[in-house]
Design a protein around this motif. Structure first.
Motif, PDB file in Angstrom:
ATOM      1  N   ILE A 103       0.944  -1.007   0.068  1.00 40.84           N
ATOM      2  CA  ILE A 103      -0.087   0.046  -0.034  1.00 40.84           C
ATOM      3  C   ILE A 103       0.928   1.133  -0.107  1.00 40.84           C
ATOM      4  N   LYS A 104       1.012   2.031  -1.013  1.00 39.87           N
ATOM      5  CA  LYS A 104       1.653   3.403  -1.204  1.00 39.87           C
ATOM      6  C   LYS A 104       0.922   4.278  -0.175  1.00 39.87           C
ATOM      7  N   VAL A 105       1.745   4.905   0.639  1.00 43.56           N
ATOM      8  CA  VAL A 105       1.397   5.941   1.342  1.00 43.56           C
ATOM      9  C   VAL A 105       2.653   7.293   1.183  1.00 43.56           C
ATOM     10  N   MET A 106       2.023   8.473   0.725  1.00 35.87           N
ATOM     11  CA  MET A 106       2.990   9.639   0.370  1.00 35.87           C
ATOM     12  C   MET A 106       3.514  10.129   1.715  1.00 35.87           C
ATOM     13  N   LEU A 107       4.699  10.442   1.808  1.00 40.39           N
ATOM     14  CA  LEU A 107       5.285  11.118   3.136  1.00 40.39           C
ATOM     15  C   LEU A 107       4.333  12.069   3.602  1.00 40.39           C
ATOM     16  N   ASP A 108       4.289  13.048   2.594  1.00 37.55           N
ATOM     17  CA  ASP A 108       3.535  14.327   2.758  1.00 37.55           C
ATOM     18  C   ASP A 108       2.230  14.174   3.433  1.00 37.55           C
ATOM     19  N   ASP A 109       1.582  13.013   3.037  1.00 37.11           N
ATOM     20  CA  ASP A 109       0.027  12.684   3.652  1.00 37.11           C
ATOM     21  C   ASP A 109      -0.050  12.265   5.190  1.00 37.11           C
ATOM     22  N   ILE A 110       1.361  11.767   5.615  1.00 30.96           N
ATOM     23  CA  ILE A 110       1.360  11.470   7.101  1.00 30.96           C
ATOM     24  C   ILE A 110       1.427  12.846   7.912  1.00 30.96           C
ATOM     25  N   LEU A 111       0.447  12.459   8.848  1.00 33.69           N
ATOM     26  CA  LEU A 111       0.327  13.736  10.052  1.00 33.69           C
ATOM     27  C   LEU A 111       1.557  13.223  11.167  1.00 33.69           C
ATOM     28  N   TRP A 112       1.095  12.323  11.647  1.00 36.66           N
ATOM     29  CA  TRP A 112       2.022  11.635  12.895  1.00 36.66           C
ATOM     30  C   TRP A 112       2.139  10.394  12.955  1.00 36.66           C
ATOM     31  N   VAL A 113       3.042   9.647  13.843  1.00 35.72           N
ATOM     32  CA  VAL A 113       3.055   8.328  13.956  1.00 35.72           C
ATOM     33  C   VAL A 113       2.902   8.164  15.208  1.00 35.72           C
ATOM     34  N   GLU A 114       2.211   7.221  15.711  1.00 36.44           N
ATOM     35  CA  GLU A 114       1.864   6.982  17.229  1.00 36.44           C
ATOM     36  C   GLU A 114       2.333   5.380  17.773  1.00 36.44           C
ATOM     37  N   ALA A 115       3.185   5.362  18.663  1.00 34.15           N
ATOM     38  CA  ALA A 115       3.624   3.902  19.101  1.00 34.15           C
ATOM     39  C   ALA A 115       2.711   3.321  19.915  1.00 34.15           C
ATOM     40  N   GLU A 116       2.441   2.184  19.920  1.00 35.14           N
ATOM     41  CA  GLU A 116       1.316   1.299  20.750  1.00 35.14           C
ATOM     42  C   GLU A 116       2.033   0.142  20.950  1.00 35.14           C
ATOM     43  N   ARG A 117       2.574  -0.116  22.006  1.00 32.22           N
ATOM     44  CA  ARG A 117       3.476  -1.436  22.477  1.00 32.22           C
ATOM     45  C   ARG A 117       4.299  -1.719  21.425  1.00 32.22           C
ATOM     46  N   ASN A 118       4.497  -2.863  20.785  1.00 28.94           N
ATOM     47  CA  ASN A 118       5.357  -3.142  19.683  1.00 28.94           C
ATOM     48  C   ASN A 118       4.735  -2.919  18.164  1.00 28.94           C
ATOM     49  N   TYR A 119       3.815  -1.880  18.137  1.00 32.80           N
ATOM     50  CA  TYR A 119       3.560  -1.647  16.783  1.00 32.80           C
ATOM     51  C   TYR A 119       3.236  -0.171  16.703  1.00 32.80           C
ATOM     52  N   PRO A 136       8.828  -1.169  16.512  1.00 31.57           N
ATOM     53  CA  PRO A 136       8.985  -0.222  17.835  1.00 31.57           C
ATOM     54  C   PRO A 136       9.262   1.082  16.768  1.00 31.57           C
ATOM     55  N   LEU A 137       8.953   2.226  17.571  1.00 32.84           N
ATOM     56  CA  LEU A 137       8.991   3.597  16.991  1.00 32.84           C
ATOM     57  C   LEU A 137      10.459   4.031  16.421  1.00 32.84           C
ATOM     58  N   ASN A 138      11.466   3.530  17.568  1.00 32.26           N
ATOM     59  CA  ASN A 138      12.789   3.831  17.177  1.00 32.26           C
ATOM     60  C   ASN A 138      13.049   3.244  15.679  1.00 32.26           C
ATOM     61  N   LYS A 139      12.730   1.945  15.382  1.00 28.71           N
ATOM     62  CA  LYS A 139      13.155   1.437  14.151  1.00 28.71           C
ATOM     63  C   LYS A 139      12.367   2.091  12.932  1.00 28.71           C
ATOM     64  N   LEU A 140      11.468   2.688  13.150  1.00 30.33           N
ATOM     65  CA  LEU A 140      10.703   3.407  12.071  1.00 30.33           C
ATOM     66  C   LEU A 140      11.326   4.798  11.745  1.00 30.33           C
ATOM     67  N   CYS A 141      11.560   5.213  12.880  1.00 35.49           N
ATOM     68  CA  CYS A 141      12.430   6.760  12.854  1.00 35.49           C
ATOM     69  C   CYS A 141      13.784   6.661  12.033  1.00 35.49           C
ATOM     70  N   GLU A 142      14.413   5.497  12.061  1.00 37.48           N
ATOM     71  CA  GLU A 142      15.642   5.290  11.488  1.00 37.48           C
ATOM     72  C   GLU A 142      15.462   4.991   9.685  1.00 37.48           C
ATOM     73  N   ARG A 143      14.306   4.561   9.432  1.00 37.78           N
ATOM     74  CA  ARG A 143      13.908   4.370   8.067  1.00 37.78           C
ATOM     75  C   ARG A 143      13.319   5.554   7.316  1.00 37.78           C
ATOM     76  N   ILE A 144      12.550   6.192   8.368  1.00 34.19           N
ATOM     77  CA  ILE A 144      11.919   7.437   7.482  1.00 34.19           C
ATOM     78  C   ILE A 144      12.592   8.635   7.447  1.00 34.19           C
ATOM     79  N   ASP A 145      12.288   9.812   6.550  1.00 37.45           N
ATOM     80  CA  ASP A 145      13.167  10.856   6.380  1.00 37.45           C
ATOM     81  C   ASP A 145      13.042  11.615   7.609  1.00 37.45           C
ATOM     82  N   GLN A 146      14.124  11.806   8.192  1.00 31.68           N
ATOM     83  CA  GLN A 146      14.471  12.331   9.281  1.00 31.68           C
ATOM     84  C   GLN A 146      14.524  14.077   9.313  1.00 31.68           C
TER      85      GLN A 146
END
Length: 243
Positions: free
Chosen positions: A153-169, A184-194
């Motif tokens: 599923i394609k999700v454009m980065l500009d469409d993302i408002l925020w990311v919320e961590a809930e336990r292990n997802y 985990p949120l820290n892994k996603l932070c490493e992979r997305i445009d900082q």
């Protein structure tokens, strides 16, 4: 060879304990016993068992079938339904989750052992595609592709408002809808445009360009107030001063 890991979801603790003892005696590893569908979902996402034994009728807010549907959104774990009610309507609903087998209650030790053995054979022939973080998301310069139920599923980065961590997802919030990935949120932070996204709390990462207001203790985004963690405040305000 490591033992097959099995999660038991059964709200009758006497039955659950008996199943756990039988499985342990047969050499299986029981990852835990859950009595509610909601907890079964969290357990499955966190521990990723090899097989789930799921009672269809649970006393919690959701049924075993509903719990199975939620788990299926993220993981393809082989599922065996336990049920004392084999009516056609229930059977048809349960079939929609694509279980590997059904075991009717009351069942014998031999019935349990043989059913699990057959499921193990099917796993060996066609290994389950269990999604981990490494396969849950594929990042590009301006978009990410989220793997969900064998689809990208394609999700454009500009469409993302925020990311919320809930336990292990993580729950990825866009204007249109929310997506959930096992990570985990820290892994996603490493992979997305900082440069585009900034972590402001141990449970939140926001799209900096979408911020509507920044206060000392929180940010405002689409009428939602998101807290700022003390350890992230300095980085957020440094980024603001660069704008």
């Amino acid at each position: 060879m490591s033992a097959t890991r099995i999660l038991i979801v059964e709200d009758d603790m006497i039955i659950a304990a008996n199943i756990s003892l039988q499985l342990s005696n047969l050499g299986y590893e029981v990852t835990g016993i859950e009595t509610k569908g909601e907890e079964a979902i969290h357990h499955a996402l966190e521990t990723k068992p090899d097989i789930i034994l799921m009672d269809i009728h649970l006393r919690g807010k959701i049924t075993g079938i509903e719990a199975a549907h939620e788990i299926r959104k993220f993981l393809s774990i082989p599922l065996i339904f336990l049920t004392a009610n084999a009516d056609d309507a229930t059977f048809e609903k349960a079939k929609e989750t694509h279980p590997f087998a059904f075991i009717a209650k009351p069942f014998t030790k031999q019935n349990l052992e043989r059913t699990i053995a057959l499921v193990e054979e099917r796993i060996k022939e066609n290994p389950a595609n269990i999604s981990s973080f490494e396969t849950a998301i594929d990042s590009r310069e301006d978009r990410i592709f989220i793997r969900n139920q064998n689809k990208l599923i394609k999700v454009m980065l500009d469409d993302i408002l925020w990311v919320e961590a809930e336990r292990n997802y993580c729950k990825i919030i866009t204007n249109q809808q929310a997506y959930t990935i096992v990570s985990p949120l820290n892994k996603l932070c490493e992979r997305i445009d900082q440069k585009r996204f900034v972590r402001i709390h141990r449970s939140f990462m926001v799209n900096f360009s979408k911020l509507e207001a920044v206060a000392d203790s929180h940010v405002e985004l689409k009428s939602k107030l998101i807290p700022i963690g003390k350890q992230y405040k300095e980085d957020l305000f440094k980024l603001m001063n660069k704008v």
